[in-house]
Design a protein around this motif. Structure first.
Motif, PDB file in Angstrom:
ATOM      1  N   UNK A  95       0.801  -1.221   0.000  1.00  0.00           N
ATOM      2  CA  UNK A  95       0.000   0.000   0.000  1.00  0.00           C
ATOM      3  C   UNK A  95       0.839   1.279   0.000  1.00  0.00           C
ATOM      4  N   UNK A  96       1.964   1.258   0.698  1.00  0.00           N
ATOM      5  CA  UNK A  96       2.728   2.481   0.903  1.00  0.00           C
ATOM      6  C   UNK A  96       4.115   2.468   0.279  1.00  0.00           C
ATOM      7  N   UNK A  97       4.586   1.303  -0.134  1.00  0.00           N
ATOM      8  CA  UNK A  97       5.880   1.231  -0.787  1.00  0.00           C
ATOM      9  C   UNK A  97       7.006   0.817   0.139  1.00  0.00           C
ATOM     10  N   UNK A  98       8.154   0.556  -0.475  1.00  0.00           N
ATOM     11  CA  UNK A  98       9.291   0.025   0.252  1.00  0.00           C
ATOM     12  C   UNK A  98       9.869   1.012   1.253  1.00  0.00           C
ATOM     13  N   UNK A  99       9.868   2.297   0.915  1.00  0.00           N
ATOM     14  CA  UNK A  99      10.458   3.301   1.805  1.00  0.00           C
ATOM     15  C   UNK A  99       9.725   3.339   3.148  1.00  0.00           C
ATOM     16  N   UNK A 100       8.413   3.267   3.113  1.00  0.00           N
ATOM     17  CA  UNK A 100       7.621   3.278   4.350  1.00  0.00           C
ATOM     18  C   UNK A 100       7.843   1.989   5.127  1.00  0.00           C
ATOM     19  N   UNK A 101       7.857   0.852   4.444  1.00  0.00           N
ATOM     20  CA  UNK A 101       8.081  -0.429   5.121  1.00  0.00           C
ATOM     21  C   UNK A 101       9.440  -0.433   5.822  1.00  0.00           C
ATOM     22  N   UNK A 102      10.455   0.101   5.153  1.00  0.00           N
ATOM     23  CA  UNK A 102      11.777   0.179   5.767  1.00  0.00           C
ATOM     24  C   UNK A 102      11.754   1.077   6.994  1.00  0.00           C
ATOM     25  N   UNK A 104       9.294   1.700   8.957  1.00  0.00           N
ATOM     26  CA  UNK A 104       8.605   0.998  10.042  1.00  0.00           C
ATOM     27  C   UNK A 104       9.580   0.077  10.775  1.00  0.00           C
ATOM     28  N   UNK A 105      10.336  -0.711  10.024  1.00  0.00           N
ATOM     29  CA  UNK A 105      11.324  -1.598  10.639  1.00  0.00           C
ATOM     30  C   UNK A 105      12.347  -0.807  11.450  1.00  0.00           C
ATOM     31  N   UNK A 106      12.799   0.300  10.894  1.00  0.00           N
ATOM     32  CA  UNK A 106      13.798   1.122  11.566  1.00  0.00           C
ATOM     33  C   UNK A 106      13.257   1.723  12.859  1.00  0.00           C
ATOM     34  N   UNK A 107      12.027   2.194  12.841  1.00  0.00           N
ATOM     35  CA  UNK A 107      11.454   2.827  14.027  1.00  0.00           C
ATOM     36  C   UNK A 107      11.183   1.814  15.128  1.00  0.00           C
ATOM     37  N   UNK A 158       3.075   7.381  13.925  1.00  0.00           N
ATOM     38  CA  UNK A 158       3.039   6.642  12.667  1.00  0.00           C
ATOM     39  C   UNK A 158       2.323   7.419  11.575  1.00  0.00           C
ATOM     40  N   UNK A 159       1.451   8.316  11.962  1.00  0.00           N
ATOM     41  CA  UNK A 159       0.735   9.115  10.961  1.00  0.00           C
ATOM     42  C   UNK A 159       1.686   9.997  10.168  1.00  0.00           C
ATOM     43  N   UNK A 160       2.818  10.354  10.790  1.00  0.00           N
ATOM     44  CA  UNK A 160       3.820  11.152  10.089  1.00  0.00           C
ATOM     45  C   UNK A 160       4.576  10.313   9.061  1.00  0.00           C
ATOM     46  N   UNK A 161       4.592   8.992   9.261  1.00  0.00           N
ATOM     47  CA  UNK A 161       5.240   8.093   8.305  1.00  0.00           C
ATOM     48  C   UNK A 161       4.323   7.860   7.107  1.00  0.00           C
ATOM     49  N   UNK A 162       3.057   7.586   7.388  1.00  0.00           N
ATOM     50  CA  UNK A 162       2.048   7.408   6.339  1.00  0.00           C
ATOM     51  C   UNK A 162       0.674   7.679   6.967  1.00  0.00           C
TER      52      UNK A 162
END
Length: 220
Positions: A95-102, A104-107, A158-162
């Motif tokens: 839904x949001x792409x690889x940058x967002x998924x990464x 999430x893992x980092x945070x 998380x809203x700031x991420x997506x």
């Protein structure tokens, strides 16, 4: 989920290549020893850590688990291994792409590394799985630690991420047993994780190894 492990390795290789070229061209290099020492530290870090998240990589985490099993065997102290998996990361990727998924893992890794004790070990053991070794920790204590981590993760912006993004994770827990190896213990914790996932998001399941079979003849 890619780890981007090649990027820092290529950077270190590029630094080493430039250093060698400078020595060839100029015949000497200012601060040669400090530069080589710094490069060696970078390479050491690459072999021990997951570049994307800063957590230990799987090999390093299993090495720490092996050491903790040996220490527990000597002292008789119980410890806990937790394996966590972020809920719906594959859907977040779609839904949001690889940058967002990464991110999430980092945070999630950042919150864990900030909250955990200095004696705990935190590593990324699969694309969407982290493991936590908690020395001298009983199951009830580790449940409290996981609850604190869940709270920290839920309070992230998380809203700031997506927009509309909410993050939770499932957890599998186990304690050490007398005949455990790192692989056996990790497999048991991962089995507990799968049972937690089956219950639904944000779930926790624990599995304790069965007690050794009692043999009366051993008391004679």
């Amino acid at each position: 989920m890619p780890t981007d492990s090649q990027q820092p390795l290529q950077h270190a290789r590029s630094q080493l290549t430039r250093l060698i070229e400078d020595i060839k061209v100029h015949g000497k290099q200012d601060n040669l020893v400090p530069n080589l020492e710094q490069l060696l530290k970078q390479l050491d870090s690459l072999t021990e850590h997951d570049h994307l998240t800063g957590a230990y990589n799987r090999r390093t985490l299993l090495s720490y688990l092996d050491s903790e099993l040996a220490r527990s065997y000597r002292t008789g102290h119980t410890f806990t291994l937790a394996v966590i998996s972020i809920d719906g990361l594959e859907l977040i990727l779609e839904q949001h792409g690889q940058a967002v998924a990464k991110q999430v893992l980092q945070m999630v890794a950042k919150e864990a590394l900030t909250m955990l004790r200095t004696l705990d070990s935190f590593g990324r053991v699969a694309a969407n799985e982290f493991a936590i070794i908690m020395p001298t920790t009983w199951l009830d204590q580790s449940l409290k630690a996981i609850a604190r981590l869940k709270q920290r993760v839920s309070q992230c912006d998380w809203n700031a991420v997506a927009p509309g993004l909410q993050i939770s994770f499932c957890t599998g827990l186990t304690t050490n047993a007398i005949k455990d190896t790192p692989d056996i213990m990790l497999q048991r914790a991962t089995q507990a994780l799968q049972l937690a996932k089956a219950k639904g998001k944000d779930s926790i399941t624990d599995i304790e190894a069965p007690l050794p079979e009692y043999r009366p003849e051993e008391d004679e």
